[in-house]
Design a protein around this motif. Sequence first.
Motif, PDB file in Angstrom:
ATOM      1  N   VAL A  80       0.842  -1.204   0.000  1.00 58.06           N
ATOM      2  CA  VAL A  80       0.000   0.000   0.000  1.00 58.06           C
ATOM      3  C   VAL A  80       0.868   1.241   0.000  1.00 58.06           C
ATOM      4  O   VAL A  80       0.630   2.199  -0.756  1.00 58.06           O
ATOM      5  N   ARG A  81       1.888   1.255   0.813  1.00 52.72           N
ATOM      6  CA  ARG A  81       2.798   2.398   0.860  1.00 52.72           C
ATOM      7  C   ARG A  81       3.520   2.603  -0.465  1.00 52.72           C
ATOM      8  O   ARG A  81       3.755   3.741  -0.880  1.00 52.72           O
ATOM      9  N   ALA A  82       3.864   1.514  -1.126  1.00 54.73           N
ATOM     10  CA  ALA A  82       4.540   1.623  -2.424  1.00 54.73           C
ATOM     11  C   ALA A  82       3.648   2.295  -3.463  1.00 54.73           C
ATOM     12  O   ALA A  82       4.151   2.879  -4.427  1.00 54.73           O
ATOM     13  N   LYS A  83       2.337   2.225  -3.264  1.00 58.63           N
ATOM     14  CA  LYS A  83       1.388   2.884  -4.167  1.00 58.63           C
ATOM     15  C   LYS A  83       1.145   4.346  -3.800  1.00 58.63           C
ATOM     16  O   LYS A  83       0.381   5.038  -4.467  1.00 58.63           O
ATOM     17  N   GLY A  84       1.775   4.787  -2.723  1.00 57.59           N
ATOM     18  CA  GLY A  84       1.586   6.171  -2.301  1.00 57.59           C
ATOM     19  C   GLY A  84       0.377   6.384  -1.429  1.00 57.59           C
ATOM     20  O   GLY A  84       0.011   7.529  -1.142  1.00 57.59           O
ATOM     21  N   ALA A  85      -0.256   5.307  -0.987  1.00 62.52           N
ATOM     22  CA  ALA A  85      -1.432   5.403  -0.127  1.00 62.52           C
ATOM     23  C   ALA A  85      -1.032   5.191   1.331  1.00 62.52           C
ATOM     24  O   ALA A  85       0.109   4.814   1.635  1.00 62.52           O
ATOM     25  N   ILE A  86      -1.978   5.407   2.232  1.00 61.09           N
ATOM     26  CA  ILE A  86      -1.726   5.327   3.675  1.00 61.09           C
ATOM     27  C   ILE A  86      -2.431   4.094   4.239  1.00 61.09           C
ATOM     28  O   ILE A  86      -3.664   4.041   4.265  1.00 61.09           O
ATOM     29  N   PRO A  87      -1.686   3.083   4.697  1.00 59.74           N
ATOM     30  CA  PRO A  87      -2.335   1.919   5.299  1.00 59.74           C
ATOM     31  C   PRO A  87      -2.754   2.204   6.734  1.00 59.74           C
ATOM     32  O   PRO A  87      -2.082   2.939   7.467  1.00 59.74           O
ATOM     33  N   VAL A  88      -3.878   1.629   7.130  1.00 58.89           N
ATOM     34  CA  VAL A  88      -4.354   1.681   8.516  1.00 58.89           C
ATOM     35  C   VAL A  88      -4.747   0.262   8.897  1.00 58.89           C
ATOM     36  O   VAL A  88      -5.605  -0.340   8.241  1.00 58.89           O
TER      37      VAL A  88
END
Length: 279
Positions: free
Chosen positions: A134-142
């Motif tokens: 998820v981080r590699a896609k530029g998004a924020i994981p929760v």
Amino acid sequence: MRRLLTGVMAAALASGAQAQEGERSDAPPLLPYKVILVGDSTMAPHSGWGGAFCAQHVKSSVACLNTGRGGRSTRSYRQEGGWDIILAEAGVPGYRETYVLIQFGHNDQSTKPERRTDETTEFPANLRRFVEEVRAKGAIPVLVTPLTRREFKDGKLKNSLASWSDQVRGVAKALDVPLVDLNALSAAQVQEMGAEMATKLAQEAPTAEELAAARAGTTLPARPAPPAPPPIEGDGARGQVTRKFDYTHVGDIGAEVTARLVTQGLARVAPGLRSQLVR
């Protein structure tokens, strides 16, 4: 005089129309947020909290996508191709921020071979991989710990997902991931409600025997799911949802109660999203 007034009014209207045309401007660029929910049936539409969360607890400036699916674990969600869809959604441009809420555990402890994972090795490793991708896609994981089951013995909640929740907490701490501790929040809430009141969170009402057992403080084993209804004929909508009473899934009341817990937990750990969350 009437002709004069008519002429004045016509001139005023024409002047106003020209002024309005001259005052037009372009709308500012849209910068919405996106929230993607990833999990099992306790998040999914009609059986979990995700539908209530998207419908009632985010503003219209949030694109809220509930991809919770019944019977999925951290293993099967990836193996069937669902995770590839999530990564594609997480990488869609045009959003101010994209958050991916990840909640698993119920089916990772299943005995079904396509679902089960090892609690202390495979399960946390799968969560770590989710976070990294998820981080590699530029998004924020929760990360979200699994919703508690509402099983009681002698008036005390049996939190069968406590140790699995510890694994989620460990990954969140190790990777510095925002954590919504839904297991702790829901377990405390259900314990306070007690077994009898907690039956109101289910999809369907309990039988008299199930309610009596809950009132005495020890819940009965969950009933098997009812058989699927016959297919619907005709040219209308044909999708059907089988609702049941158990101690895992939630109905309309349970979904709203749980969605509120998630909303408040998310607001605490994701400050960038607070202005978009609705109590």
